[in-house]
Write a protein that holds these residues in place. Structure first.
Motif, PDB file in Angstrom:
ATOM      1  N   PHE A  82     -29.868  -3.929   3.894  1.00  0.00           N
ATOM      2  CA  PHE A  82     -28.779  -4.877   3.706  1.00  0.00           C
ATOM      3  C   PHE A  82     -27.914  -4.330   2.579  1.00  0.00           C
ATOM      4  CE2 PHE A  82     -27.852  -9.406   1.988  1.00  0.00           C
ATOM      5  CZ  PHE A  82     -26.655  -9.461   2.672  1.00  0.00           C
ATOM      6  N   ALA A  83     -26.708  -3.882   2.923  1.00  0.00           N
ATOM      7  CA  ALA A  83     -25.833  -3.254   1.934  1.00  0.00           C
ATOM      8  C   ALA A  83     -24.379  -3.606   2.221  1.00  0.00           C
ATOM      9  CB  ALA A  83     -26.005  -1.738   1.961  1.00  0.00           C
ATOM     10  N   THR A  84     -23.592  -3.685   1.158  1.00  0.00           N
ATOM     11  CA  THR A  84     -22.157  -3.927   1.283  1.00  0.00           C
ATOM     12  C   THR A  84     -21.420  -2.911   0.438  1.00  0.00           C
ATOM     13  OG1 THR A  84     -22.484  -6.291   1.676  1.00  0.00           O
ATOM     14  CG2 THR A  84     -20.301  -5.622   0.940  1.00  0.00           C
ATOM     15  N   ASP A  85     -20.348  -2.385   0.989  1.00  0.00           N
ATOM     16  CA  ASP A  85     -19.476  -1.472   0.248  1.00  0.00           C
ATOM     17  C   ASP A  85     -19.034  -2.186  -1.019  1.00  0.00           C
ATOM     18  OD1 ASP A  85     -17.025  -0.246  -0.712  1.00  0.00           O
ATOM     19  OD2 ASP A  85     -16.869   0.786   1.211  1.00  0.00           O
ATOM     20  N   GLU A  86     -19.208  -1.539  -2.181  1.00  0.00           N
ATOM     21  CA  GLU A  86     -18.912  -2.204  -3.451  1.00  0.00           C
ATOM     22  C   GLU A  86     -17.458  -2.654  -3.561  1.00  0.00           C
ATOM     23  OE1 GLU A  86     -19.761   0.322  -6.780  1.00  0.00           O
ATOM     24  OE2 GLU A  86     -18.633   1.993  -5.951  1.00  0.00           O
ATOM     25  N   HIS A  87     -16.561  -2.052  -2.824  1.00  0.00           N
ATOM     26  CA  HIS A  87     -15.145  -2.454  -2.856  1.00  0.00           C
ATOM     27  C   HIS A  87     -14.895  -3.769  -2.121  1.00  0.00           C
ATOM     28  CE1 HIS A  87     -15.026   1.986  -3.427  1.00  0.00           C
ATOM     29  NE2 HIS A  87     -14.273   1.608  -4.441  1.00  0.00           N
ATOM     30  N   TYR A  88     -15.890  -4.215  -1.347  1.00  0.00           N
ATOM     31  CA  TYR A  88     -15.733  -5.434  -0.553  1.00  0.00           C
ATOM     32  C   TYR A  88     -16.738  -6.521  -0.929  1.00  0.00           C
ATOM     33  CZ  TYR A  88     -12.679  -2.545   2.249  1.00  0.00           C
ATOM     34  OH  TYR A  88     -11.667  -1.718   2.668  1.00  0.00           O
ATOM     35  N   GLU A  89     -17.475  -6.318  -2.002  1.00  0.00           N
ATOM     36  CA  GLU A  89     -18.444  -7.332  -2.425  1.00  0.00           C
ATOM     37  C   GLU A  89     -17.718  -8.618  -2.820  1.00  0.00           C
ATOM     38  OE1 GLU A  89     -20.879  -5.629  -5.492  1.00  0.00           O
ATOM     39  OE2 GLU A  89     -21.818  -4.224  -4.109  1.00  0.00           O
ATOM     40  N   GLY A  90     -18.341  -9.749  -2.526  1.00  0.00           N
ATOM     41  CA  GLY A  90     -17.790 -11.034  -2.913  1.00  0.00           C
ATOM     42  C   GLY A  90     -16.778 -11.605  -1.940  1.00  0.00           C
ATOM     43  N   ASN A  91     -16.641 -10.976  -0.775  1.00  0.00           N
ATOM     44  CA  ASN A  91     -15.673 -11.465   0.204  1.00  0.00           C
ATOM     45  C   ASN A  91     -16.310 -12.166   1.399  1.00  0.00           C
ATOM     46  OD1 ASN A  91     -13.056 -10.654  -0.886  1.00  0.00           O
ATOM     47  ND2 ASN A  91     -13.897  -8.590  -0.751  1.00  0.00           N
ATOM     48  N   GLY A  92     -17.605 -12.395   1.353  1.00  0.00           N
ATOM     49  CA  GLY A  92     -18.276 -13.151   2.405  1.00  0.00           C
ATOM     50  C   GLY A  92     -18.920 -12.323   3.502  1.00  0.00           C
ATOM     51  N   ALA A  93     -18.706 -11.020   3.511  1.00  0.00           N
ATOM     52  CA  ALA A  93     -19.293 -10.179   4.561  1.00  0.00           C
ATOM     53  C   ALA A  93     -20.815 -10.243   4.527  1.00  0.00           C
ATOM     54  CB  ALA A  93     -18.813  -8.740   4.426  1.00  0.00           C
ATOM     55  N   GLY A  94     -21.388 -10.216   3.323  1.00  0.00           N
ATOM     56  CA  GLY A  94     -22.840 -10.267   3.192  1.00  0.00           C
ATOM     57  C   GLY A  94     -23.432 -11.537   3.779  1.00  0.00           C
ATOM     58  N   SER A  95     -22.818 -12.667   3.489  1.00  0.00           N
ATOM     59  CA  SER A  95     -23.297 -13.945   4.037  1.00  0.00           C
ATOM     60  C   SER A  95     -23.217 -13.963   5.555  1.00  0.00           C
ATOM     61  CB  SER A  95     -22.486 -15.115   3.481  1.00  0.00           C
ATOM     62  OG  SER A  95     -22.749 -15.305   2.121  1.00  0.00           O
ATOM     63  N   LEU A  96     -22.108 -13.484   6.077  1.00  0.00           N
ATOM     64  CA  LEU A  96     -21.909 -13.497   7.529  1.00  0.00           C
ATOM     65  C   LEU A  96     -22.929 -12.613   8.243  1.00  0.00           C
ATOM     66  CD1 LEU A  96     -18.006 -13.295   7.669  1.00  0.00           C
ATOM     67  CD2 LEU A  96     -19.425 -15.280   8.248  1.00  0.00           C
ATOM     68  N   ILE A  97     -23.133 -11.420   7.734  1.00  0.00           N
ATOM     69  CA  ILE A  97     -24.043 -10.493   8.406  1.00  0.00           C
ATOM     70  C   ILE A  97     -25.504 -10.921   8.222  1.00  0.00           C
ATOM     71  CG2 ILE A  97     -24.354  -8.767   6.566  1.00  0.00           C
ATOM     72  CD1 ILE A  97     -23.807  -6.627   8.766  1.00  0.00           C
ATOM     73  N   PHE A  98     -25.828 -11.470   7.065  1.00  0.00           N
ATOM     74  CA  PHE A  98     -27.180 -11.971   6.811  1.00  0.00           C
ATOM     75  C   PHE A  98     -27.500 -13.101   7.792  1.00  0.00           C
ATOM     76  CE2 PHE A  98     -30.445 -14.357   4.527  1.00  0.00           C
ATOM     77  CZ  PHE A  98     -31.267 -13.354   4.061  1.00  0.00           C
ATOM     78  N   GLU A  99     -26.553 -14.017   7.963  1.00  0.00           N
ATOM     79  CA  GLU A  99     -26.741 -15.135   8.888  1.00  0.00           C
ATOM     80  C   GLU A  99     -26.920 -14.633  10.322  1.00  0.00           C
ATOM     81  OE1 GLU A  99     -24.977 -19.581   9.491  1.00  0.00           O
ATOM     82  OE2 GLU A  99     -23.545 -18.023   8.918  1.00  0.00           O
ATOM     83  N   LYS A 100     -26.182 -13.605  10.697  1.00  0.00           N
ATOM     84  CA  LYS A 100     -26.301 -13.039  12.042  1.00  0.00           C
ATOM     85  C   LYS A 100     -27.706 -12.487  12.262  1.00  0.00           C
ATOM     86  CE  LYS A 100     -24.087 -11.903  15.851  1.00  0.00           C
ATOM     87  NZ  LYS A 100     -23.470 -12.897  16.710  1.00  0.00           N
ATOM     88  N   CYS A 101     -28.268 -11.819  11.254  1.00  0.00           N
ATOM     89  CA  CYS A 101     -29.636 -11.315  11.368  1.00  0.00           C
ATOM     90  C   CYS A 101     -30.648 -12.452  11.477  1.00  0.00           C
ATOM     91  CB  CYS A 101     -29.968 -10.394  10.195  1.00  0.00           C
ATOM     92  SG  CYS A 101     -29.325  -8.718  10.399  1.00  0.00           S
ATOM     93  N   LEU A 102     -30.459 -13.509  10.714  1.00  0.00           N
ATOM     94  CA  LEU A 102     -31.346 -14.671  10.819  1.00  0.00           C
ATOM     95  C   LEU A 102     -31.279 -15.256  12.229  1.00  0.00           C
ATOM     96  CD1 LEU A 102     -30.788 -16.579   7.442  1.00  0.00           C
ATOM     97  CD2 LEU A 102     -32.656 -15.021   8.051  1.00  0.00           C
ATOM     98  N   ASP A 103     -30.074 -15.374  12.763  1.00  0.00           N
ATOM     99  CA  ASP A 103     -29.903 -15.907  14.121  1.00  0.00           C
ATOM    100  C   ASP A 103     -30.621 -15.026  15.149  1.00  0.00           C
ATOM    101  OD1 ASP A 103     -28.387 -17.992  13.101  1.00  0.00           O
ATOM    102  OD2 ASP A 103     -26.460 -17.098  13.672  1.00  0.00           O
ATOM    103  N   TYR A 104     -30.520 -13.718  14.969  1.00  0.00           N
ATOM    104  CA  TYR A 104     -31.189 -12.784  15.878  1.00  0.00           C
ATOM    105  C   TYR A 104     -32.705 -13.033  15.877  1.00  0.00           C
ATOM    106  CZ  TYR A 104     -32.588  -8.339  18.003  1.00  0.00           C
ATOM    107  OH  TYR A 104     -33.137  -7.378  18.817  1.00  0.00           O
ATOM    108  N   ALA A 105     -33.267 -13.175  14.695  1.00  0.00           N
ATOM    109  CA  ALA A 105     -34.712 -13.414  14.590  1.00  0.00           C
ATOM    110  C   ALA A 105     -35.092 -14.751  15.230  1.00  0.00           C
ATOM    111  CB  ALA A 105     -35.145 -13.369  13.130  1.00  0.00           C
ATOM    112  N   LYS A 106     -34.277 -15.764  15.025  1.00  0.00           N
ATOM    113  CA  LYS A 106     -34.558 -17.078  15.625  1.00  0.00           C
ATOM    114  C   LYS A 106     -34.556 -17.001  17.146  1.00  0.00           C
ATOM    115  CE  LYS A 106     -32.546 -19.651  11.787  1.00  0.00           C
ATOM    116  NZ  LYS A 106     -31.358 -20.413  11.345  1.00  0.00           N
ATOM    117  N   ILE A 107     -33.585 -16.284  17.703  1.00  0.00           N
ATOM    118  CA  ILE A 107     -33.506 -16.107  19.158  1.00  0.00           C
ATOM    119  C   ILE A 107     -34.765 -15.427  19.687  1.00  0.00           C
ATOM    120  CG2 ILE A 107     -32.311 -14.770  20.971  1.00  0.00           C
ATOM    121  CD1 ILE A 107     -29.700 -15.342  19.369  1.00  0.00           C
TER     122      ILE A 107
END
Length: 154
Positions: A82-107
């Motif tokens: 789980f990594a985010t380009d430091e130039h884009y940290e704090g813009n919500g990408a991490g939350s969105l992608i983390f949630e997508k992985c959680l959804d994948y596991a739930k499925i």
């Protein structure tokens, strides 16, 4: 940048170089790259074949964040790489992608999500808490950098 401008898509082989580069850069920023990091990054497709879910976050068609969720057994899945380009940290990408992985596991009928990490990663720790992960005794010490394990029961 707005969250609406970020697309979360499944990993494909055209993302491999950026996936590896982002993860190596993130690890080097805080820790040392360990042999098991390289092993996992070199064999991404093998993990996919065994059921892992891997996603990338795109902004203007550029990979800005990655996340992988791997089945450890029938019930337990682990978030990793789980990594985010430091130039884009704090813009919500991490939350969105983390949630997508959680959804994948739930499925895929996961009953528990785990992550091993380090408490010096304030932003990541905040995100994990936001999603309801709780500290548990560490049972996965495959990395020297680990000083906490978190889990989420689904």
């Amino acid at each position: 940048m707005r969250k609406e401008d970020i697309k979360i898509i499944p990993y494909n082989s055209s993302h491999k170089e950026k996936f590896i580069c982002l993860n190596i850069a993130w690890i080097k920023k805080y820790f040392e790259v360990e042999p098991q990091d390289l092993e996992m990054l070199d064999h991404i497709e093998d993990y996919i074949q065994t059921g892992a879910g891997i996603y990338v976050a795109l902004y203007k068609n550029q990979v800005i964040s990655t996340c992988m969720i791997v089945p450890r057994n029938a019930d337990t899945w682990e978030i990793c790489k789980f990594a985010t380009d430091e130039h884009y940290e704090g813009n919500g990408a991490g939350s969105l992608i983390f949630e997508k992985c959680l959804d994948y596991a739930k499925i895929h009928h996961a009953k528990k999500i785990i992550i091993v990490t380090n408490t010096i990663l304030d932003s990541a720790m905040h995100l994990y808490t936001k999603f309801g992960l709780q500290p548990v005794p560490i049972d996965n010490m495959e990395y020297n950098r680990v000083n906490i394990q978190l889990e989420l029961k689904l």
